[in-house]
Design an enzyme around this catalytic site. Structure first.
Site, PDB file in Angstrom:
ATOM      1  CG  PHE A  57      -7.746  -3.025   9.101  1.00 52.99           C
ATOM      2  CD1 PHE A  57      -6.466  -2.533   8.571  1.00 52.99           C
ATOM      3  CD2 PHE A  57      -7.976  -3.931  10.208  1.00 52.99           C
ATOM      4  CE1 PHE A  57      -5.347  -2.809   9.456  1.00 52.99           C
ATOM      5  CE2 PHE A  57      -6.653  -3.644  11.087  1.00 52.99           C
ATOM      6  CZ  PHE A  57      -5.547  -3.547  10.599  1.00 52.99           C
ATOM      7  CG  HIS A  58      -9.803  -4.211   1.691  1.00 54.91           C
ATOM      8  ND1 HIS A  58     -10.231  -3.151   0.989  1.00 54.91           N
ATOM      9  CD2 HIS A  58      -8.331  -4.356   1.301  1.00 54.91           C
ATOM     10  CE1 HIS A  58      -9.092  -2.690   0.296  1.00 54.91           C
ATOM     11  NE2 HIS A  58      -8.074  -3.223   0.526  1.00 54.91           N
ATOM     12  CG  ASP A  59     -11.421  -9.654   4.075  1.00 52.05           C
ATOM     13  OD1 ASP A  59     -10.717 -10.306   3.732  1.00 52.05           O
ATOM     14  OD2 ASP A  59     -12.224  -9.090   3.100  1.00 52.05           O
ATOM     15  CE1 TYR A  66      -3.784  -2.572   1.344  1.00 52.83           C
ATOM     16  CE2 TYR A  66      -4.094  -1.139  -0.201  1.00 52.83           C
ATOM     17  CZ  TYR A  66      -4.498  -2.284   0.453  1.00 52.83           C
ATOM     18  OH  TYR A  66      -5.706  -3.032   0.014  1.00 52.83           O
TER      19      TYR A  66
END
Ligand code: RIB
Ligand code: CA
Length: 311
Positions: free
Chosen positions: A238-240, A228
């Site tokens: 923190f997508h999930d 990133y």
């Protein structure tokens, strides 16, 4: 407060791992099962990783059901360059003490939906192949689910391609089947998951909580943090984990009822979640899209939960 049963379908890579850790101390959901799918890495590794992380979380009572090794109609893609060869940032981790279940993921989803008679919440944080196979095999499944909360897609932009987010791009046909299955579907796309980041310093603050789980969360995210940084982003998204927190408490998010379909044919746009926010076309409002999060509240919840392991 009454908790609803929750099944987590994941392609356990580094952010799925942190999402699993967060499921132990939610306010409105109780994890009852995990299903694994090919995505970030191959399904044998995502299955192994789910078992490993459940062990780190002290949740070895939660069964893991192995799922699809490849998408419905296209060749598999992976993201080893982000999640490492083993899918957990190439951390040196012991093999899990347990084996996965024999029942395949798509049968397990139906089994739990029937058991909980309309109360089961499915959170899907990988490609949607398992859910699509379950819907195709069991026609009454959508009517048995309280809701489906997905990490995937985006009203604007993409990360696998300029048009498409990884989970949707990995299996667009499956994603469109899930979005049109008739169950209440909530999409946590990049619009809300990109702003849900932690900086390198905040990851170190997290590890300073001192619990084994908090230190693991910081360590497993170091590889993706570098990726990133290469995109000049302020931290690791923190997508999930933010998708799990949304499913638990949507009060600090913005949610809109809209039309969402998946492009499966476009040369440049395959895997795009075409989202009708305000067009004249007025697509049927078949799903909900989550577009905003209060980042400070999100961060506070992550810290609270990972500190809870030491309580
Ligand atoms: O685009 C981000 C999503 O793809 C996350 O779920 C990540 O784990 C990968 O599956
Ligand atoms: Ca994932």
């Amino acid at each position: 407060m009454k908790k609803f049963p929750m099944l987590l379908d994941c392609d356990t890579g580094v952010d799925d791992a942190v999402a699993i850790l967060l499921t132990k101390y939610l306010n409105t959901l109780e994890l009852v099962a995990v299903t694994s799918v090919a995505g970030n890495v191959e399904v044998d590794k995502t299955t192994l990783n789910s078992l490993r992380v459940l062990e780190i979380a002290g949740m070895e009572h939660i069964p893991v059901y192995p799922g699809a090794a490849k998408p419905l109609m296209c060749e598999p893609i992976t993201a080893h360059h982000v999640h490492g060869e083993n899918g957990l940032g190439d951390l040196d981790l012991p093999l899990p003490r347990r084996q996965p279940e024999k029942t395949p993921a798509w049968d397990a989803i139906y089994k739990y939906a029937k058991k909980y008679k309309g109360e089961l919440v499915v959170i899907a944080i990988g490609p949607l192949t398992n859910l699509a196979l379950a819907i195709a095999k069991y026609k009454e499944l959508p009517g048995l689910l309280r809701r489906i909360v997905i990490m995937g897609g985006a009203a604007v932009g993409g990360n696998a391609t300029p048009s498409a987010e990884f989970n949707i791009y990995a299996d667009p046909e499956a994603a469109d089947m899930v979005l049109t299955c008739g169950a209440p579907v909530y999409l946590c796309g990049l619009d809300v998951t990109m702003p849900a980041y932690l900086t390198a310093e905040e990851l170190d603050e997290l590890a300073a909580l001192g619990t084994k789980q908090a230190v693991f969360a910081r360590d497993v995210m170091q590889g993706i943090l570098k990726v990133y940084r290469g995109f000049k982003l302020p931290g690791v998204c923190f997508h999930d984990p933010v998708t799990v927190l949304y499913a638990d408490d949507d009060s600090y998010f913005q949610t809109d009822h809209v039309g969402i379909r998946v492009e499966t044919k476009g040369r440049l746009t395959r895997g795009k979640t075409v989202t009708d926010l305000y067009s004249d076309k007025q697509m049927e409002h078949n799903a909900y899209i989550v577009t905003k999060v209060d980042r400070e509240t999100f961060k506070k919840r992550v810290f609270e939960i990972l500190a809870n392991y030491g309580a």
